[in-house]
Design an enzyme around this catalytic site. Structure first.
Site, PDB file in Angstrom:
ATOM      1  N   THR A1155       2.959 -16.874  19.975  1.00 40.36           N
ATOM      2  CA  THR A1155       4.069 -16.937  20.926  1.00 40.36           C
ATOM      3  C   THR A1155       5.356 -17.418  20.271  1.00 40.36           C
ATOM      4  O   THR A1155       6.451 -17.160  20.782  1.00 40.36           O
ATOM      5  CB  THR A1155       3.715 -17.883  22.084  1.00 40.36           C
ATOM      6  OG1 THR A1155       3.366 -19.160  21.545  1.00 40.36           O
ATOM      7  CG2 THR A1155       2.539 -17.331  22.869  1.00 40.36           C
ATOM      8  N   CYS A1156       5.229 -18.107  19.125  1.00 41.34           N
ATOM      9  CA  CYS A1156       6.436 -18.595  18.479  1.00 41.34           C
ATOM     10  C   CYS A1156       7.321 -17.457  17.987  1.00 41.34           C
ATOM     11  O   CYS A1156       8.532 -17.626  17.833  1.00 41.34           O
ATOM     12  CB  CYS A1156       6.093 -19.528  17.332  1.00 41.34           C
ATOM     13  SG  CYS A1156       5.039 -18.778  16.074  1.00 41.34           S
ATOM     14  N   VAL A1157       6.688 -16.281  17.692  1.00 43.10           N
ATOM     15  CA  VAL A1157       7.474 -15.125  17.237  1.00 43.10           C
ATOM     16  C   VAL A1157       7.290 -13.941  18.173  1.00 43.10           C
ATOM     17  O   VAL A1157       7.635 -12.804  17.819  1.00 43.10           O
ATOM     18  CB  VAL A1157       7.076 -14.731  15.784  1.00 43.10           C
ATOM     19  CG1 VAL A1157       7.538 -15.772  14.794  1.00 43.10           C
ATOM     20  CG2 VAL A1157       5.567 -14.511  15.674  1.00 43.10           C
TER      21      VAL A1157
END
Length: 1188
Positions: A1155-1157
Site C-alpha cells: 500500500t505504500c506504493v
C-alpha cells in the site's frame, strides 16, 4: 533741452543701487576710507530704511487710534454716568425721598412704586437702556427696580395704541438686556426678579433672540437650582409662542447640556399632545446639526420625557424622533458608552465626563431593555393594507437600535422577532414574513435582484446612474425613500440571519414539507420560515449584492485613518489619558445612506448567504448550478490570475513581516541604548547626534507604521478580488476548479520553499550540496536532511513521530525520510522513495485517530465520524491533580502543553497528507470540518469568518442530546416544572475505570438559575455553544494551529465541510473504473508490449472489477491504496500511481499489496471465478504481506 521733455523742469530723483561711487574723486578726500560697498549691501540698506519708515508710520497710526478710542470711551463713560445720575435723581424724586434710593433694599422689601404716566415710564426706560452695563451689579439692581415698577405700571404701555411699535422696540431691547443680566447675575433674589421681568416682557409680541434667552436660562438653572420653577415658567412662556425657532433653541441650549429633571415642571407642559408634536419635530431638526455630546443629552432628555408621559397621552412622533437621534448617534453610543457596565460602578472621574454621566447612561441604556423594545413594537401595528407604512418607521428604529447596542443585539433581535407588527391582523404572520414582504416591495431589492450592474449605484446613490447628459440629481424625497428602503432590507437581513441560527432544519423546511408541530414555540419558528421559491429569490439578491462588495471593493472599501488619542500625547511627550478611545476618521463615503461600511455590508450579506448555502449543502432544495457565478469571470484565465494574486499576497506578507521584525529589532536596540543616555546631556536637554531618539518619538513612529500596515492590508484585499471571492464565497466557483487552484497553490509553495526542486530526491541533493558550514565545520545541509529523517518503531508510530518531527514546525512541509524499526530493533529493508512516507503517514493517522486507544485524542459518533475529544483536558487535569501536580506547578504546565502539542502535531500530519496529495481513510464530523472552512475567512470581515455553533451541528456531535434539546424547544407545557433544568451542565469522563463527574455553570451562578419557558432558547444556545465551541476550544485550536502551519487557512476557506472531507479522504462518488484503468502502471510480465495489448490476466482483472458492485470495488481499492475513495480530480492525481505486477501462477495464492506504493501483486489466475473469489477474500480479510 531734453528731447523727451514732459513739461516738468524738476530733475527726476535718482537712486543709486549699483554699489559704485558716483564721484571718482571721493576717495581722494581727507575722510576715512571705508570698505567698498556692494550691490547687495545697498539693496539691504534701502529695504531696511523702508521697513523702518513703515514701522514708524504704524506706530504713529496706532497711537492715534488708541487716543481716539480712549477719548471715545471716556466720553461714552461720562455720558452714561450723567444718564445714570439723571435716572437716579428721577427715581429719588419719584419716590419722594430726600436721599438716594437703595435699589437692593427696595427689592428685598418689594416697595417699588408704579409710574404715574406713560411718558415718565418711557423716558426712564430710554435712559436705562442707554447706560445699563450688565457687568455692573448696581446696574442690574437698577434693572430689577425698574422691572418691579414696570410690572406695577404695565397698563401704561397699553394706553396709546399709536405707541405700540415704539414700546415693542424698547421692550425688545429690554428683553435682550434682561437675558444678558441673567448670565452675569450671582444672587438668587436678583435672578428671581429678572426672571419675572423676562416673563412679563413676553406678553408683548416682541422680537427675541431665542438662543440668548435659553442660554441664560440654562446658565441660571445650573448655578441656582432654587429658581427651577421660575425657569420652567420662563421656558413655557417662550415655547407658548409656537415658534419652531423657540423649540430649536430650547433643545440646542438647554436640553443639550443638562438633564430635564432639573426642570421638573416642564414635564407637564410638554405632555400636551400639541406641544409633543412641536417638540419631536424640533428634535429632528436640531439633532442633524448638533455635536455628539449635545446629541447624547438631547437623546437622553427625549427618552426621559417619552418614558414620563403617560401612555394614553403619548403621540407616535416620539418614536420617529428617537429613531432620528439613534440613527445619528448609534456609532458614538456603541463606542463611547459602556451600557453593560453598572452606572454606580463608574468612577467619579468618569462621571464628570460628558459621555459617562449617570443620567445619560441610565436613560440611553433604557432603550435597549426588553420592556422598551416590546413597548415600541406594540406601537407598530398594521392597521392598513400598506406594509411600508409600518415597515419604514419600524426599520428606522430597529436598525438604529441594533447599531447603538451591539452588546444587546441578540436580545433585541429576539424581541423584534417575537413581537410581530402584524400580530393584531387576521392571519397574522411573523416579523420575518412581514419584513420579507416589505423587502420584496422595495425598489432597492428589486433593482439588486434583477440587475447586478446597478448594485454599486444602488449602494452609493439614491437612484441608479443614468447615461443621460442632463440627468437631474435625486431629490431630498428620493434620498429619504432610498435610505428608508435600505433600512427595511438591512433589518430583514439582520433578523433572518439571527433566526437561522436558532432554526433547525425541520423548521427551516416547514413550508416545504407541511410539518405540523403543535408547539407554540415551534410554530413561531416555522412562521419565520420562507418557501423555497422565496429563498431562491433572496439568494439571487444576496449573490448580486455580495459579489460587487468583494469584486469592486476598491470602489466601496472603507479606508480609515485610525488615530489613537494617545498619539498626540506621545508626540508632545505627555502621558496618555487613561482609557482613551480610538477615533476613526473615514476617508470614503458610507453605503446605503445609513452610515454603514463596506465591511459591515459584506459581513451581513456573505454571512447570510453562507448560512443558506450550508442548509442547501445538507439538504438540496436549490438547483445544482444555482450557486455558480462563472459568467462573471473569464474561466480560461481564472486559475493563473488567482495564483498571481496569491503570489502578490505572499510577497506582501513577507515584506510586512520583515518590516515588523526590523521594527522590533530597532525598538529593542533603542530601548537598550536608552538605558545608557549621557547624564550630562540630559541635565541640559542637549541631544548628541548619536543619541537615540526619545521613547515617545519612537512610539509615535510605531503607531504610524501600524496604520500603514493596516492600510496596506485593506488595499491588498481590494487588489485581490478573486482571492477574496474564494475565501468568502467559494461556492461561486466550481469545486473542480477550486481543487486545481488548491493543488497549484501547494505546487508554487513547494517551489518557493525548496528553491525550485519539487521532487524529494532533487531537493535532498540540492540541500546536501550546500557548502555552508556551522561553527563545528559540519555542513548545514546534512543537518537539514538529518532533521527530516526518523527511525520509527512499528509498535509506537505516533510517539516516535511526535518525538522526531514535532520540532520541525512548518518545516514538516519538506520531504521526510522514514526508516521503520521492526520488533527486534532492526531497520526494515527498503528505500523511501515516497511509498514508505505514505505508509508512515497512514500509520500515524490510523493510530492517532483510534478512539479505542488508551488515551484517545479523538472520539467518534454513532456514524463513526471523528472529532477532538471534548473532555481531554478535563480528564488530564483531574489525573494531574490526583498525582500531586497543582495547576500552577511546572510539572502541570509541562504535561498540559504536551497534550496540546500532540493535537498540534496531529494537525500538522493531516496537513502533510493534504500537502503531499496522500488520501487517508479518516472521516471527520461535519461540525469539526466546518471550523476548518471558517478559520481562513478574510480578516477584514470577521462577521462571516469564524465558526457559529448551530443546533443542527449538534446532531453529528450527540444525536441524543440534539433530540432532547428539540423536545425542550418545542415542549408546550411548563418547562421549569416538568424538566427541572438549570443553567449548568455535567461532564463525565473515565479515569482508571471510574466515572468522574464535573459540573460547569453555563452562566454566572447557573446552578441556581432555573430554565423557564422564556429562557429555554437561551439555555439551548448556551448548551450548543458549550458543547461545540467552548469545551473543545483549546484542543480544536491546537489542531487547527498545526494544520494551518502546513496548509494555509486561506486555502482551506475555499471549501465547505463536505468538500474538505473529499480533500482529506477522496471522493465518495461511484468509482470510475475506466479512469483507473487509464492511469494504471504495469510491471513484470504485465507490462504492455509493443502491440499495445494488455496481458490476459490484466484484462481479466479489469473485467472482474467492472462487474463488481461499487462497495466491492471500494474494498479492492482500499486493499491496494489504503483508502476506498478516488482522488478528487481523478486517478491521474493518485500518488504514487496505481500499479499491478505479477506474482506467480499459484491458483491458491491470494493477491497481496504494497500500500505504500499502491502496488497490487496479482497472481495469474485462470478464470473470472477464481479471480473474483481471491480478490474479495483478500480485500475482506485485509490481507497484505502476511497472506501473500
Amino acid at each position: 533741452m531734453h528731447t523727451s521733455f514732459t513739461g516738468n523742469a524738476r530733475k527726476a530723483r535718482q537712486v543709486n543701487l549699483s554699489g559704485k561711487t558716483p564721484n571718482p574723486w571721493a576717495k581722494l578726500s581727507g575722510g576715512p576710507i571705508s570698505s567698498q560697498p556692494t550691490t547687495q549691501n545697498a539693496v539691504a540698506q534701502a529695504q531696511a530704511e523702508r521697513l523702518r519708515r513703515a514701522q514708524d508710520r504704524d506706530r504713529l497710526n496706532a497711537a492715534r487710534r488708541i487716543q481716539r478710542s480712549w477719548r471715545g470711551h471716556s466720553a461714552r463713560k461720562r455720558q452714561k454716568q450723567e444718564w445714570r445720575n439723571e435716572w437716579d435723581q428721577n427715581e429719588q424724586h419719584r419716590s419722594a425721598r430726600g436721599h438716594a434710593v437703595s435699589y437692593e433694599t427696595t427689592q428685598e422689601k418689594g416697595t417699588s412704586m408704579p409710574y404715574s404716566n406713560e411718558e415718565q415710564l418711557r423716558y426712564q426706560m430710554r435712559l436705562l437702556l442707554s447706560f445699563l452695563d450688565t457687568h455692573d451689579d448696581m446696574d442690574r439692581w437698577r434693572l430689577c427696580h425698574y422691572g418691579h415698577a414696570l410690572a406695577a405700571s404695565w397698563t401704561l404701555t397699553e394706553q396709546h395704541p399709536a405707541h405700540a411699535l415704539t414700546w415693542n422696540q424698547y421692550l425688545t431691547k429690554l428683553s435682550h438686556i434682561t437675558a444678558m443680566s441673567l448670565l452675569r447675575s450671582h444672587e438668587t433674589l436678583q435672578r428671581v426678579i429678572l426672571l419675572q421681568l423676562g416673563i412679563l416682557l413676553l406678553q408683548k409680541p416682541i422680537a427675541l433672540d431665542y438662543r440668548l434667552q435659553f442660554r441664560s436660562l440654562q446658565h441660571v438653572a445650573e448655578k441656582d437650582p432654587l429658581v427651577s420653577e421660575k425657569i420652567s415658567e420662563y421656558c413655557q412662556a417662550l415655547l407658548l409662542r409656537n415658534d419652531p425657532l423657540a423649540y430649536d433653541a430650547f433643545l440646542y441650549c438647554v436640553l443639550s447640556t443638562m438633564a430635564i429633571t432639573s426642570l421638573p415642571h416642564m414635564l407637564h407642559f410638554i405632555a400636551v399632545p400639541k406641544y409633543q408634536t412641536n417638540f419631536c419635530d424640533s428634535v429632528k431638526r436640531v439633532v442633524a446639526v448638533s455635536s455628539p455630546e449635545a446629541s447624547f443629552w438631547i437623546l437622553a432628555n427625549t427618552i426621559h420625557l417619552w418614558r414620563t408621559i403617560e401612555a394614553k397621552d403619548k403621540t407616535v412622533e416620539w418614536i420617529s424622533a428617537i429613531s432620528h437621534m439613534l440613527t445619528k448617534c448609534a456609532n458614538q453610543i456603541a463606542e463611547h458608552i459602556d451600557l453593560d457596565q453598572d452606572v454606580e460602578s463608574i468612577s467619579l472621574s468618569n462621571k464628570e465626563q460628558a459621555f459617562h454621566n449617570s443620567f445619560l447612561l441610565s436613560e440611553i441604556s433604557s432603550l435597549g431593555s426588553m420592556q422598551s423594545v416590546q413597548y415600541v413594537m406594540s406601537q407598530f401595528r398594521v392597521s392598513t393594507t400598506s406594509v411600508a407604512e409600518v415597515a419604514k418607521p419600524l426599520a428606522n428604529y430597529a436598525v438604529a437600535l441594533l447599531r447603538a447596542f451591539p452588546s444587546r443585539a441578540t436580545n433585541i433581535r429576539m424581541c423584534l422577532f417575537r413581537n410581530s407588527p402584524a400580530a393584531s391582523t387576521k392571519g397574522a404572520s411573523s416579523t420575518i414574513q412581514y419584513l420579507w414582504r416589505a423587502t420584496q416591495s422595495t425598489a432597492v431589492f428589486q433593482l439588486i435582484r434583477n440587475d447586478q450592474d446597478k448594485v454599486i449605484s444602488v449602494l452609493t446613490e439614491a437612484k441608479p446612474r443614468s447615461n443621460q447628459f442632463n440627468a437631474r440629481p435625486p431629490s431630498q424625497e428620493e434620498i429619504a425613500t432610498w435610505q428608508e428602503e435600505w433600512r427595511i432590507v438591512l433589518l430583514f437581513l439582520e433578523l433572518y440571519t439571527f433566526i437561522l441560527k436558532l432554526m433547525d432544519d425541520e423548521e427551516f423546511f416547514a413550508l416545504d414539507n407541511g410539518s405540523s408541530i403543535d408547539s407554540s414555540v415551534s410554530y413561531q419558528f416555522r412562521q419565520g420560515a420562507l418557501p423555497p421559491t422565496d429563498i431562491a429569490s433572496l439568494g439571487n439578491f444576496l449573490k448580486n449584492l455580495a459579489f460587487p462588495l468583494i469584486w469592486n471593493a476598491d470602489q466601496l472599501a472603507e479606508y480609515n485613518e485610525v488615530e489613537d488619542t494617545a498619539s498626540l500625547s506621545v508626540i508632545f511627550g505627555q502621558a496618555a489619558p487613561p482609557q482613551s478611545p480610538t477615533v476613526s476618521r473615514s476617508m470614503s463615503k458610507t453605503l446605503a445612506g445609513n452610515d454603514v461600511s463596506q465591511t459591515y455590508m459584506k459581513g451581513l450579506a456573505t454571512g447570510l448567504l453562507r448560512m443558506v448555502y450550508e442548509r442547501d449543502s445538507r439538504r438540496r432544495f436549490l438547483p445544482e448550478d444555482y450557486w455558480l457565478m462563472t459568467r462573471h469571470f473569464d474561466m480560461q484565465t481564472f486559475i493563473p490570475a488567482v495564483v498571481a494574486e496569491e503570489e502578490r499576497r505572499h510577497d506582501a506578507i513577507e515584506e510586512a513581516d520583515d518590516d515588523e521584525d526590523l521594527d522590533d529589532e530597532e525598538d529593542v536596540k533603542n530601548d537598550s541604548d536608552e538605558l545608557h543616555l549621557p547624564s550630562l546631556g540630559s541635565l541640559f536637554n542637549i541631544r548628541a547626534p548619536h543619541t537615540p531618539r526619545a521613547h515617545t518619538t519612537r512610539q509615535a513612529e510605531h503607531l504610524a507604521r501600524q496604520r500603514d500596515k493596516a492600510r496596506k492590508r485593506r488595499q491588498l484585499q481590494s487588489l485581490n478580488p478573486r482571492l477574496e471571492i474564494l475565501r468568502n464565497l467559494p461556492f461561486f466557483i466550481p469545486f473542480e476548479t477550486r481543487v486545481q487552484i488548491f493543488r497549484t497553490f501547494i505546487y508554487h509553495d513547494q517551489q518557493r520553499r525548496r528553491n525550485g526542486f519539487v521532487d524529494a530526491d532533487d531537493w535532498r541533493m540540492s540541500v546536501a550540496s550546500t557548502q555552508a558550514r556551522d561553527i563545528s565545520g559540519r555542513r548545514t545541509g546534512h543537518d537539514v536532511i538529518g532533521r527530516h529523517h526518523a527511525n520509527i518503531h512499528r509498535g509506537s508510530v505516533f510517539e516516535d513521530a511526535f518525538d522526531s518531527f514535532y520540532g520541525l514546525g512548518e518545516e514538516l512541509k519538506e520531504p521526510i525520510q522514514i526508516s521503520f524499526i521492526d520488533q527486534f530493533g532492526q531497520p526494515e529493508a527498503g528505500i523511501d522513495g515516497g511509498g514508505v512516507t505514505k505508509e508512515f503517514l497512514m500509520s500515524v493517522t490510523s493510530e492517532a485517530f483510534d478512539p479505542q486507544s488508551d488515551l484517545p485524542l479523538f472520539e467518534e459518533n454513532e456514524q463513526r465520524y471523528l472529532y477532538p475529544k471534548p473532555t481531554a483536558l478535563q480528564q488530564a487535569r483531574y489525573i494531574l491533580i490526583k498525582d500531586g501536580n497543582n495547576p500552577g506547578s511546572e510539572g502541570f504546565q509541562v504535561a498540559w502543553r504536551e497534550i496540546l502539542q500532540r493535537y498540534e502535531f496531529l494537525g500538522r500530519v493531516v496537513g502533510k497528507c493534504m500537502y503531499e496529495g496522500i488520501l487517508i481513510d479518516v472521516n471527520f464530523a461535519g461540525f469539526f470540518l466546518l471550523k476548518w472552512a471558517l478559520t481562513g475567512g478574510t480578516t477584514s470581515a470577521t462577521n462571516e469568518s469564524g465558526y457559529r455553533a448551530s443546533i443542527n451541528d449538534l446532531r453529528e456531535f450527540d444525536d441524543q442530546l440534539y433530540q432532547g434539546l428539540l423536545k425542550l424547544k418545542n415542549y408546550p407545557g411548563d418547562v421549569e416544572a416538568d424538566f427541572g433544568l438549570n443553567f449548568a451542565v455535567t461532564d463525565t469522563f473515565d479515569v482508571e475505570g471510574k466515572n468522574v463527574t464535573v459540573t460547569i455553570d453555563l452562566v454566572p451562578d447557573g446552578s441556581n438559575l432555573a430554565v423557564t419557558n422564556e429562557k429555554r432558547l437561551k439555555y439551548i444556545d448556551r448548551i450548543v455553544r458549550y458543547r461545540l465551541q467552548e469545551q473543545p476550544r483549546a484542543v480544536t485550536n491546537a489542531f487547527l494551529r498545526g494544520l494551518g502551519q502546513i496548509i494555509s487557512p486561506m486555502w482551506l476557506a475555499m471549501f465547505n465541510q463536505k468538500e474538505l472531507q473529499k480533500l482529506v479522504g477522496g471522493d465518495n462518488q461511484e468509482l470510475d473504473i475506466s479512469d483507473l484503468r487509464r492511469n494504471t502502471q504495469y510491471g513484470g510480465l504485465y507490462v504492455i508490449g509493443d502491440d499495445g495489448m494488455e496481458h490476459p490476466t490484466v484484462a481479466l482483472f479489469w473485467k472482474v472489477l467492472k462487474e463488481m458492485n461499487d462497495d466491492d470495488r471500494r474494498k479492492v481499492l482500499k486493499f491496494v491504496t489504503s483508502t476506498p475513495r478516488a482522488p478528487l480530480l481523478g486517478f491521474s492525481y493518485l500518488n504514487p500511481k496505481f500499479s499491478i505486477r505479477d506474482s506467480s501462477e499459484d491458483q491458491t495464492r491470494l493477491p497481496s499489496t504494497s500500500t505504500c506504493v499502491n502496488l497490487l501483486k496479482l497472481p495469474r489466475y485462470a478464470n473470472e471465478r477464481i479471480m473474483k473469489e481471491k480478490l474479495l477474500y483478500a480485500a475482506n480479510s485485509g490481507a497484505g504481506f502476511d497472506l501473500s
